[in-house]
Design a protein around this motif. Structure first.
Motif, PDB file in Angstrom:
ATOM      1  N   THR A 155      29.952  11.750  52.212  1.00  0.00           N
ATOM      2  CA  THR A 155      30.961  12.382  51.366  1.00  0.00           C
ATOM      3  C   THR A 155      31.639  11.312  50.531  1.00  0.00           C
ATOM      4  N   VAL A 156      31.713  11.523  49.229  1.00  0.00           N
ATOM      5  CA  VAL A 156      32.444  10.636  48.325  1.00  0.00           C
ATOM      6  C   VAL A 156      33.565  11.456  47.708  1.00  0.00           C
ATOM      7  N   VAL A 157      34.797  10.970  47.830  1.00  0.00           N
ATOM      8  CA  VAL A 157      35.943  11.676  47.253  1.00  0.00           C
ATOM      9  C   VAL A 157      36.578  10.789  46.190  1.00  0.00           C
ATOM     10  N   ALA A 201      32.830   8.470  53.189  1.00  0.00           N
ATOM     11  CA  ALA A 201      32.686   8.538  54.643  1.00  0.00           C
ATOM     12  C   ALA A 201      31.344   9.186  54.953  1.00  0.00           C
ATOM     13  N   THR A 202      30.823   8.885  56.132  1.00  0.00           N
ATOM     14  CA  THR A 202      29.546   9.445  56.554  1.00  0.00           C
ATOM     15  C   THR A 202      29.779  10.486  57.632  1.00  0.00           C
ATOM     16  N   GLY A 203      28.966  11.524  57.604  1.00  0.00           N
ATOM     17  CA  GLY A 203      29.057  12.569  58.613  1.00  0.00           C
ATOM     18  C   GLY A 203      30.214  13.504  58.363  1.00  0.00           C
ATOM     19  N   ALA A 204      30.772  14.045  59.427  1.00  0.00           N
ATOM     20  CA  ALA A 204      31.868  15.004  59.318  1.00  0.00           C
ATOM     21  C   ALA A 204      33.224  14.322  59.220  1.00  0.00           C
ATOM     22  N   ALA A 205      33.254  12.993  59.149  1.00  0.00           N
ATOM     23  CA  ALA A 205      34.513  12.264  59.029  1.00  0.00           C
ATOM     24  C   ALA A 205      35.150  12.551  57.665  1.00  0.00           C
ATOM     25  N   ILE A 206      36.470  12.509  57.622  1.00  0.00           N
ATOM     26  CA  ILE A 206      37.183  12.752  56.370  1.00  0.00           C
ATOM     27  C   ILE A 206      37.188  11.491  55.522  1.00  0.00           C
ATOM     28  N   ALA A 207      36.714  11.624  54.299  1.00  0.00           N
ATOM     29  CA  ALA A 207      36.827  10.547  53.314  1.00  0.00           C
ATOM     30  C   ALA A 207      38.187  10.727  52.657  1.00  0.00           C
ATOM     31  N   SER A 208      39.045   9.729  52.771  1.00  0.00           N
ATOM     32  CA  SER A 208      40.405   9.857  52.273  1.00  0.00           C
ATOM     33  C   SER A 208      40.750   8.658  51.410  1.00  0.00           C
ATOM     34  N   VAL A 209      41.384   8.933  50.281  1.00  0.00           N
ATOM     35  CA  VAL A 209      41.796   7.874  49.376  1.00  0.00           C
ATOM     36  C   VAL A 209      43.248   8.118  48.985  1.00  0.00           C
ATOM     37  N   GLU A 210      43.993   7.032  48.874  1.00  0.00           N
ATOM     38  CA  GLU A 210      45.381   7.107  48.435  1.00  0.00           C
ATOM     39  C   GLU A 210      45.630   5.979  47.462  1.00  0.00           C
ATOM     40  N   GLY A 211      46.248   6.303  46.340  1.00  0.00           N
ATOM     41  CA  GLY A 211      46.555   5.289  45.347  1.00  0.00           C
ATOM     42  C   GLY A 211      47.951   5.482  44.797  1.00  0.00           C
ATOM     43  N   GLU A 212      48.506   4.399  44.286  1.00  0.00           N
ATOM     44  CA  GLU A 212      49.838   4.444  43.708  1.00  0.00           C
ATOM     45  C   GLU A 212      49.781   3.940  42.273  1.00  0.00           C
ATOM     46  N   THR A 247      37.884  15.331  43.654  1.00  0.00           N
ATOM     47  CA  THR A 247      36.490  15.761  43.525  1.00  0.00           C
ATOM     48  C   THR A 247      35.703  15.251  44.725  1.00  0.00           C
ATOM     49  N   ALA A 248      34.988  16.156  45.371  1.00  0.00           N
ATOM     50  CA  ALA A 248      34.131  15.797  46.505  1.00  0.00           C
ATOM     51  C   ALA A 248      32.679  15.902  46.074  1.00  0.00           C
ATOM     52  N   LYS A 249      31.903  14.895  46.453  1.00  0.00           N
ATOM     53  CA  LYS A 249      30.457  14.912  46.228  1.00  0.00           C
ATOM     54  C   LYS A 249      29.778  14.659  47.566  1.00  0.00           C
ATOM     55  N   ILE A 250      28.772  15.464  47.870  1.00  0.00           N
ATOM     56  CA  ILE A 250      28.022  15.330  49.116  1.00  0.00           C
ATOM     57  C   ILE A 250      26.608  14.872  48.771  1.00  0.00           C
ATOM     58  N   SER A 262      45.687  19.891  26.898  1.00  0.00           N
ATOM     59  CA  SER A 262      44.620  19.245  27.666  1.00  0.00           C
ATOM     60  C   SER A 262      45.229  18.241  28.652  1.00  0.00           C
ATOM     61  N   TRP A 263      44.355  17.651  29.450  1.00  0.00           N
ATOM     62  CA  TRP A 263      44.775  16.661  30.445  1.00  0.00           C
ATOM     63  C   TRP A 263      44.029  15.362  30.178  1.00  0.00           C
ATOM     64  N   SER A 264      44.757  14.238  30.257  1.00  0.00           N
ATOM     65  CA  SER A 264      44.112  12.941  30.059  1.00  0.00           C
ATOM     66  C   SER A 264      44.097  12.166  31.367  1.00  0.00           C
ATOM     67  N   LYS A 265      43.012  11.436  31.592  1.00  0.00           N
ATOM     68  CA  LYS A 265      42.844  10.642  32.812  1.00  0.00           C
ATOM     69  C   LYS A 265      43.717   9.390  32.716  1.00  0.00           C
ATOM     70  N   ILE A 266      44.468   9.126  33.785  1.00  0.00           N
ATOM     71  CA  ILE A 266      45.335   7.950  33.844  1.00  0.00           C
ATOM     72  C   ILE A 266      44.730   6.881  34.753  1.00  0.00           C
ATOM     73  N   LYS A 267      44.359   7.267  35.968  1.00  0.00           N
ATOM     74  CA  LYS A 267      43.874   6.308  36.971  1.00  0.00           C
ATOM     75  C   LYS A 267      42.994   7.048  37.973  1.00  0.00           C
ATOM     76  N   THR A 268      41.982   6.350  38.525  1.00  0.00           N
ATOM     77  CA  THR A 268      41.055   6.955  39.482  1.00  0.00           C
ATOM     78  C   THR A 268      40.888   6.056  40.703  1.00  0.00           C
ATOM     79  N   TRP A 269      40.812   6.682  41.877  1.00  0.00           N
ATOM     80  CA  TRP A 269      40.531   5.987  43.129  1.00  0.00           C
ATOM     81  C   TRP A 269      39.395   6.709  43.841  1.00  0.00           C
ATOM     82  N   THR A 270      38.553   5.957  44.564  1.00  0.00           N
ATOM     83  CA  THR A 270      37.389   6.547  45.227  1.00  0.00           C
ATOM     84  C   THR A 270      37.255   6.008  46.649  1.00  0.00           C
ATOM     85  N   ALA A 271      36.773   6.861  47.558  1.00  0.00           N
ATOM     86  CA  ALA A 271      36.480   6.461  48.939  1.00  0.00           C
ATOM     87  C   ALA A 271      35.286   7.280  49.418  1.00  0.00           C
TER      88      ALA A 271
END
Length: 144
Positions: A73-75, A97-108, A121-124, A86-95
């Motif tokens: 899982t990539v989040v 995880a493998t399996g059923a574990a939660i992929a979690s990202v936090e940014g400031e 956005t989640a990608k499997i 419309s909406w403009s992109k300011i900043k992006t963070w990515t994390a």
């Protein structure tokens, strides 16, 4: 210390306000009342979060998980600012995880006055790296 408490509160709010998703079991996506409801095939959990403090510090959270142990899982959490219609992109963070574990990202990120949201956005991916599913959810809008 105050910052740590705020981060912990944001994470707790994110976990408590999780949006449940269900796998498609092959049945039609129409319930008895004839209303179409979304069902994700590989994503079991997807949750965006946003809080903006009086200093302008935005804390952005994205969390996702898949159903299957062998998949990845990539989040991505993307901070977006309203620009008229419309909406403009300011900043992006990515994390990830493998399996059923939660992929979690936090940014400031420090923001200026305006209206913001986070798109999670989640990608499997399967074991060979093939993309199986992509889904996005938006946090509630926050005006600073």
């Amino acid at each position: 210390m105050k910052r740590l408490v705020c981060i912990i509160l944001v994470l707790l709010i994110t976990l408590v306000s999780a949006v449940p998703v269900y796998a498609d079991n092959g049945a039609t996506n129409v319930n008895p009342q004839g209303v179409i409801s979304p069902q994700f095939t590989y994503i079991s959990y997807l949750n965006p979060g946003l809080s903006i403090y009086s200093s302008g510090l935005a804390t952005c959270v994205g969390a996702a998980a898949g159903y299957f142990d062998s998949y990845t899982t990539v989040v991505t959490a993307e901070l977006q600012k309203s620009s008229g219609s419309s909406w403009s992109k300011i900043k992006t963070w990515t994390a990830s995880a493998t399996g059923a574990a939660i992929a979690s990202v936090e940014g400031e990120y420090y923001v200026v006055h305006g209206t913001y949201r986070v798109c999670a956005t989640a990608k499997i991916y399967d074991t060979s790296g093939k993309l199986l599913e992509t889904q996005s959810l938006y946090s509630p809008m926050v005006t600073y």
